[in-house]
Design a protein around this motif. Sequence first.
Motif, PDB file in Angstrom:
ATOM      1  N   SER A  56       0.789  -1.202  -0.046  1.00  0.00           N
ATOM      2  CA  SER A  56      -0.045   0.030   0.217  1.00  0.00           C
ATOM      3  C   SER A  56       0.785   1.212  -0.093  1.00  0.00           C
ATOM      4  N   TYR A  57       0.249   2.442  -0.510  1.00  0.00           N
ATOM      5  CA  TYR A  57       0.936   3.698  -0.719  1.00  0.00           C
ATOM      6  C   TYR A  57       0.290   4.401   0.073  1.00  0.00           C
ATOM      7  N   PHE A  58       0.460   5.032   1.301  1.00  0.00           N
ATOM      8  CA  PHE A  58       0.023   5.642   2.196  1.00  0.00           C
ATOM      9  C   PHE A  58      -1.673   5.217   2.215  1.00  0.00           C
ATOM     10  N   ALA A  59      -1.813   3.844   2.797  1.00  0.00           N
ATOM     11  CA  ALA A  59      -2.742   2.831   2.801  1.00  0.00           C
ATOM     12  C   ALA A  59      -3.803   2.628   1.767  1.00  0.00           C
ATOM     13  N   TRP A  60      -3.247   2.917   0.436  1.00  0.00           N
ATOM     14  CA  TRP A  60      -3.905   2.455  -0.686  1.00  0.00           C
ATOM     15  C   TRP A  60      -3.041   1.689  -1.603  1.00  0.00           C
ATOM     16  N   THR A  61      -3.799   0.195  -1.823  1.00  0.00           N
ATOM     17  CA  THR A  61      -3.287  -0.640  -2.695  1.00  0.00           C
ATOM     18  C   THR A  61      -3.462  -0.023  -4.073  1.00  0.00           C
ATOM     19  N   PRO A  62      -2.525  -0.551  -4.982  1.00  0.00           N
ATOM     20  CA  PRO A  62      -3.022  -0.005  -6.415  1.00  0.00           C
ATOM     21  C   PRO A  62      -4.213  -0.432  -6.860  1.00  0.00           C
ATOM     22  N   PHE A  63      -5.079  -1.673  -6.596  1.00  0.00           N
ATOM     23  CA  PHE A  63      -6.381  -2.066  -6.795  1.00  0.00           C
ATOM     24  C   PHE A  63      -7.417  -1.003  -6.335  1.00  0.00           C
ATOM     25  N   LEU A  64      -7.243  -0.588  -5.087  1.00  0.00           N
ATOM     26  CA  LEU A  64      -7.817   0.395  -4.637  1.00  0.00           C
ATOM     27  C   LEU A  64      -7.895   1.894  -5.237  1.00  0.00           C
ATOM     28  N   MET A  65      -6.637   2.269  -5.427  1.00  0.00           N
ATOM     29  CA  MET A  65      -6.478   3.441  -6.045  1.00  0.00           C
ATOM     30  C   MET A  65      -7.199   3.233  -7.477  1.00  0.00           C
ATOM     31  N   ALA A  66      -7.047   2.325  -8.200  1.00  0.00           N
ATOM     32  CA  ALA A  66      -7.520   1.997  -9.557  1.00  0.00           C
ATOM     33  C   ALA A  66      -9.301   2.323  -9.236  1.00  0.00           C
ATOM     34  N   ALA A  67      -9.844   1.476  -8.274  1.00  0.00           N
ATOM     35  CA  ALA A  67     -11.387   1.918  -8.034  1.00  0.00           C
ATOM     36  C   ALA A  67     -11.723   3.222  -7.891  1.00  0.00           C
ATOM     37  N   ALA A  68     -11.021   3.946  -6.890  1.00  0.00           N
ATOM     38  CA  ALA A  68     -11.054   5.231  -6.365  1.00  0.00           C
ATOM     39  C   ALA A  68     -11.031   6.189  -7.551  1.00  0.00           C
ATOM     40  N   LYS A  69     -10.129   5.995  -8.502  1.00  0.00           N
ATOM     41  CA  LYS A  69     -10.238   6.980  -9.944  1.00  0.00           C
ATOM     42  C   LYS A  69     -10.893   6.377 -10.834  1.00  0.00           C
ATOM     43  N   ASN A  70     -11.694   5.514 -10.975  1.00  0.00           N
ATOM     44  CA  ASN A  70     -12.548   4.970 -11.882  1.00  0.00           C
ATOM     45  C   ASN A  70     -11.792   4.275 -12.947  1.00  0.00           C
ATOM     46  N   GLN A  71     -10.848   3.599 -12.691  1.00  0.00           N
ATOM     47  CA  GLN A  71     -10.164   3.112 -13.899  1.00  0.00           C
ATOM     48  C   GLN A  71     -10.305   1.532 -13.987  1.00  0.00           C
ATOM     49  N   LEU A  72     -11.146   1.352 -14.714  1.00  0.00           N
ATOM     50  CA  LEU A  72     -11.883  -0.173 -14.834  1.00  0.00           C
ATOM     51  C   LEU A  72     -10.841  -0.952 -15.395  1.00  0.00           C
ATOM     52  N   LYS A  73     -10.288  -0.537 -16.420  1.00  0.00           N
ATOM     53  CA  LYS A  73      -9.231  -1.687 -17.151  1.00  0.00           C
ATOM     54  C   LYS A  73      -8.041  -1.762 -16.444  1.00  0.00           C
ATOM     55  N   VAL A  74      -7.361  -0.737 -15.841  1.00  0.00           N
ATOM     56  CA  VAL A  74      -6.301  -1.168 -14.843  1.00  0.00           C
ATOM     57  C   VAL A  74      -6.742  -1.857 -13.493  1.00  0.00           C
ATOM     58  N   MET A  75      -7.993  -1.829 -13.085  1.00  0.00           N
ATOM     59  CA  MET A  75      -8.455  -2.688 -12.158  1.00  0.00           C
ATOM     60  C   MET A  75      -8.695  -4.204 -12.529  1.00  0.00           C
ATOM     61  N   GLU A  76      -9.113  -4.313 -13.921  1.00  0.00           N
ATOM     62  CA  GLU A  76      -9.354  -5.744 -14.488  1.00  0.00           C
ATOM     63  C   GLU A  76      -7.957  -6.305 -14.499  1.00  0.00           C
ATOM     64  N   TYR A  77      -6.993  -5.418 -15.006  1.00  0.00           N
ATOM     65  CA  TYR A  77      -5.519  -5.895 -15.331  1.00  0.00           C
ATOM     66  C   TYR A  77      -4.840  -6.494 -14.002  1.00  0.00           C
ATOM     67  N   LEU A  78      -4.940  -5.718 -12.822  1.00  0.00           N
ATOM     68  CA  LEU A  78      -4.602  -5.846 -11.657  1.00  0.00           C
ATOM     69  C   LEU A  78      -5.372  -7.161 -11.073  1.00  0.00           C
ATOM     70  N   VAL A  79      -6.329  -7.282 -11.133  1.00  0.00           N
ATOM     71  CA  VAL A  79      -7.208  -8.612 -10.625  1.00  0.00           C
ATOM     72  C   VAL A  79      -6.455  -9.838 -11.682  1.00  0.00           C
ATOM     73  N   GLU A  80      -6.431  -9.552 -12.891  1.00  0.00           N
ATOM     74  CA  GLU A  80      -5.797 -10.649 -13.742  1.00  0.00           C
ATOM     75  C   GLU A  80      -4.280 -11.148 -13.055  1.00  0.00           C
ATOM     76  N   LYS A  81      -3.392 -10.112 -12.612  1.00  0.00           N
ATOM     77  CA  LYS A  81      -2.288 -10.522 -12.132  1.00  0.00           C
ATOM     78  C   LYS A  81      -2.274 -10.741 -10.851  1.00  0.00           C
ATOM     79  N   GLY A  82      -3.334 -11.040 -10.134  1.00  0.00           N
ATOM     80  CA  GLY A  82      -3.366 -11.635  -8.619  1.00  0.00           C
ATOM     81  C   GLY A  82      -3.831 -10.567  -7.554  1.00  0.00           C
ATOM     82  N   ALA A  83      -3.975  -9.260  -7.840  1.00  0.00           N
ATOM     83  CA  ALA A  83      -4.503  -8.365  -6.828  1.00  0.00           C
ATOM     84  C   ALA A  83      -5.740  -8.862  -6.122  1.00  0.00           C
ATOM     85  N   LYS A  84      -5.650  -8.707  -4.996  1.00  0.00           N
ATOM     86  CA  LYS A  84      -6.820  -9.184  -4.008  1.00  0.00           C
ATOM     87  C   LYS A  84      -8.000  -8.179  -4.032  1.00  0.00           C
ATOM     88  N   ILE A  85      -9.270  -8.333  -3.980  1.00  0.00           N
ATOM     89  CA  ILE A  85     -10.257  -7.435  -4.279  1.00  0.00           C
ATOM     90  C   ILE A  85     -10.983  -7.039  -2.962  1.00  0.00           C
TER      91      ILE A  85
END
Length: 161
Positions: A56-85
């Motif tokens: 986490s970067y200041f308590a934000w994982t990349p997955f949560l950052m993508a969600a907060a910034k409405n970045q669906l394609k990044v979110m899907e990619y991170l999940v594909e690579k193993g990010a926990k939802i």
Amino acid sequence: MKVLSSLLAIFVAVFSLNALALNDAQELEFTGAVNEGDLKTVKRYVETTDVKLEDSYFAWTPFLMAAAKNQLKVMEYLVEKGAKITYIHPITRFNALHHAAFNGSKPMVDYLVKMGIDKTQKLKGDVSIIRALREDGKEKMAEYLLSIGFKDDGCQEKRCF
């Protein structure tokens, strides 16, 4: 030959240490790419460095950052690579679904539900996402969530925290 072996050993050690963690500039570039939806840069970091998707970067994982910034394609990619939802921000108590709902992103909500995110996760004070959306004037999203099986349970008091 001994000198060459020593230099090679030093090079390998230094290179290995650099591969273990991002430096400050790299962290800024990577998190900026996540926030901006720069999938090409996100892929470069994930595939060529040792980015830990659960760091986490200041308590934000990349997955949560993508969600907060409405970045669906990044979110899907991170999940594909193993990010926990399942990550929940320790202070706001928001998960990715909460961000998607507040952003008004039905496609992101649908994706997260399809991926099995916890639909019962409450906000601070045991407040449901439905109540929070309604109090924020986002009635359409609240109704949408109800239509796909969410419940308006949790704290029903006037003040919950």
